[in-house]
Design a protein around this motif. Structure first.
Motif, PDB file in Angstrom:
ATOM      1  N   PHE A  21       0.860  -1.186   0.000  1.00 19.93           N
ATOM      2  CA  PHE A  21       0.000   0.000   0.000  1.00 19.93           C
ATOM      3  C   PHE A  21       0.896   1.237   0.000  1.00 19.93           C
ATOM      4  O   PHE A  21       1.848   1.315   0.772  1.00 19.93           O
ATOM      5  N   PHE A  22       0.567   2.199  -0.869  1.00 17.53           N
ATOM      6  CA  PHE A  22       1.412   3.379  -1.029  1.00 17.53           C
ATOM      7  C   PHE A  22       0.635   4.664  -0.771  1.00 17.53           C
ATOM      8  O   PHE A  22      -0.590   4.696  -0.780  1.00 17.53           O
ATOM      9  N   GLY A  23       1.406   5.735  -0.575  1.00 13.92           N
ATOM     10  CA  GLY A  23       0.831   7.061  -0.403  1.00 13.92           C
ATOM     11  C   GLY A  23      -0.093   7.142   0.802  1.00 13.92           C
ATOM     12  O   GLY A  23       0.158   6.527   1.839  1.00 13.92           O
ATOM     13  N   ARG A  24      -1.166   7.884   0.642  1.00 12.78           N
ATOM     14  CA  ARG A  24      -2.092   8.068   1.759  1.00 12.78           C
ATOM     15  C   ARG A  24      -2.776   6.777   2.150  1.00 12.78           C
ATOM     16  O   ARG A  24      -3.230   6.631   3.288  1.00 12.78           O
ATOM     17  N   PHE A  25      -2.852   5.792   1.234  1.00 16.09           N
ATOM     18  CA  PHE A  25      -3.433   4.487   1.593  1.00 16.09           C
ATOM     19  C   PHE A  25      -2.664   3.854   2.743  1.00 16.09           C
ATOM     20  O   PHE A  25      -3.238   3.283   3.651  1.00 16.09           O
ATOM     21  N   ARG A  26      -1.354   3.953   2.688  1.00 15.72           N
ATOM     22  CA  ARG A  26      -0.514   3.370   3.744  1.00 15.72           C
ATOM     23  C   ARG A  26      -0.860   3.984   5.100  1.00 15.72           C
ATOM     24  O   ARG A  26      -0.996   3.277   6.090  1.00 15.72           O
ATOM     25  N   GLU A  27      -1.029   5.304   5.139  1.00 11.00           N
ATOM     26  CA  GLU A  27      -1.363   5.971   6.398  1.00 11.00           C
ATOM     27  C   GLU A  27      -2.798   5.671   6.833  1.00 11.00           C
ATOM     28  O   GLU A  27      -3.057   5.382   7.998  1.00 11.00           O
ATOM     29  N   GLU A  28      -3.747   5.749   5.903  1.00  8.21           N
ATOM     30  CA  GLU A  28      -5.143   5.544   6.257  1.00  8.21           C
ATOM     31  C   GLU A  28      -5.425   4.116   6.733  1.00  8.21           C
ATOM     32  O   GLU A  28      -6.248   3.902   7.615  1.00  8.21           O
ATOM     33  N   LEU A  29      -4.751   3.144   6.152  1.00  5.80           N
ATOM     34  CA  LEU A  29      -4.942   1.746   6.535  1.00  5.80           C
ATOM     35  C   LEU A  29      -4.015   1.330   7.674  1.00  5.80           C
ATOM     36  O   LEU A  29      -4.175   0.245   8.234  1.00  5.80           O
ATOM     37  N   ASP A  30      -3.028   2.183   7.970  1.00  6.23           N
ATOM     38  CA  ASP A  30      -2.002   1.865   8.972  1.00  6.23           C
ATOM     39  C   ASP A  30      -1.339   0.531   8.646  1.00  6.23           C
ATOM     40  O   ASP A  30      -1.148  -0.327   9.514  1.00  6.23           O
ATOM     41  N   CYS A  31      -1.009   0.373   7.359  1.00  6.65           N
ATOM     42  CA  CYS A  31      -0.435  -0.886   6.887  1.00  6.65           C
ATOM     43  C   CYS A  31       0.399  -0.608   5.638  1.00  6.65           C
ATOM     44  O   CYS A  31      -0.100  -0.013   4.686  1.00  6.65           O
ATOM     45  N   ALA A  32       1.637  -1.047   5.641  1.00  8.86           N
ATOM     46  CA  ALA A  32       2.495  -0.887   4.476  1.00  8.86           C
ATOM     47  C   ALA A  32       2.442  -2.106   3.560  1.00  8.86           C
ATOM     48  O   ALA A  32       2.540  -1.990   2.339  1.00  8.86           O
ATOM     49  N   SER A  33       2.290  -3.306   4.159  1.00 12.89           N
ATOM     50  CA  SER A  33       2.264  -4.519   3.344  1.00 12.89           C
ATOM     51  C   SER A  33       1.626  -5.677   4.108  1.00 12.89           C
ATOM     52  O   SER A  33       1.557  -5.665   5.338  1.00 12.89           O
ATOM     53  N   LEU A  34       1.172  -6.653   3.333  1.00  8.81           N
ATOM     54  CA  LEU A  34       0.602  -7.890   3.869  1.00  8.81           C
ATOM     55  C   LEU A  34       1.093  -9.063   3.030  1.00  8.81           C
ATOM     56  O   LEU A  34       1.398  -8.890   1.848  1.00  8.81           O
ATOM     57  N   GLU A  35       1.124 -10.231   3.608  1.00 10.73           N
ATOM     58  CA  GLU A  35       1.346 -11.469   2.869  1.00 10.73           C
ATOM     59  C   GLU A  35       0.004 -12.198   2.854  1.00 10.73           C
ATOM     60  O   GLU A  35      -0.626 -12.370   3.894  1.00 10.73           O
ATOM     61  N   ILE A  36      -0.436 -12.602   1.666  1.00 12.70           N
ATOM     62  CA  ILE A  36      -1.737 -13.257   1.523  1.00 12.70           C
ATOM     63  C   ILE A  36      -1.538 -14.591   0.824  1.00 12.70           C
ATOM     64  O   ILE A  36      -0.820 -14.675  -0.175  1.00 12.70           O
ATOM     65  N   GLU A  37      -2.216 -15.597   1.337  1.00 13.23           N
ATOM     66  CA  GLU A  37      -2.208 -16.923   0.715  1.00 13.23           C
ATOM     67  C   GLU A  37      -3.091 -16.888  -0.529  1.00 13.23           C
ATOM     68  O   GLU A  37      -4.222 -16.400  -0.488  1.00 13.23           O
ATOM     69  N   LEU A  38      -2.569 -17.381  -1.635  1.00 10.19           N
ATOM     70  CA  LEU A  38      -3.361 -17.457  -2.858  1.00 10.19           C
ATOM     71  C   LEU A  38      -4.342 -18.617  -2.724  1.00 10.19           C
ATOM     72  O   LEU A  38      -3.946 -19.751  -2.478  1.00 10.19           O
ATOM     73  N   ASP A  39      -5.627 -18.306  -2.816  1.00  6.60           N
ATOM     74  CA  ASP A  39      -6.648 -19.343  -2.783  1.00  6.60           C
ATOM     75  C   ASP A  39      -7.822 -18.889  -3.638  1.00  6.60           C
ATOM     76  O   ASP A  39      -7.762 -17.848  -4.281  1.00  6.60           O
TER      77      ASP A  39
END
Length: 84
Positions: A6-24
């Motif tokens: 997540f970049f820009g204001r999305f990173r701040e608004e979500l309080d998250c820079a990255s996630l690891e997600i299982e492909l399903d």
């Protein structure tokens, strides 16, 4: 696993820079991944990622439409760009 950034204001608004997600089956393409993120994380995520003009990229290439995802993909979400 897929890496979601997540970049820009999305990173701040979500309080998250990255996630690891299982492909399903629940995130086989960009639209379903976006829906899963909103479903898993709640109202603020809906407000941020539910916008029509979210910019999405797969493996550092902007995706102009829904796109299938594969194991190891890197997905990025950017806020809309404005300027003059």
């Amino acid at each position: 696993m897929m890496k979601v950034l997540f970049f820009g204001r999305f990173r701040e608004e979500l309080d998250c820079a990255s996630l690891e997600i299982e492909l399903d089956g629940s995130c086989a393409d960009l639209d379903s991944l976006q829906a899963r993120l909103v479903s898993d994380h709640g109202q603020i995520w809906q407000q941020v990622l539910g916008q029509d003009n979210v910019i999405r990229a797969v493996n550092q290439e902007v995706a102009s439409k829904n796109q299938s995802l594969e194991e190891g993909d890197e997905i990025a979400f950017f806020p809309p760009v404005t300027g003059g």
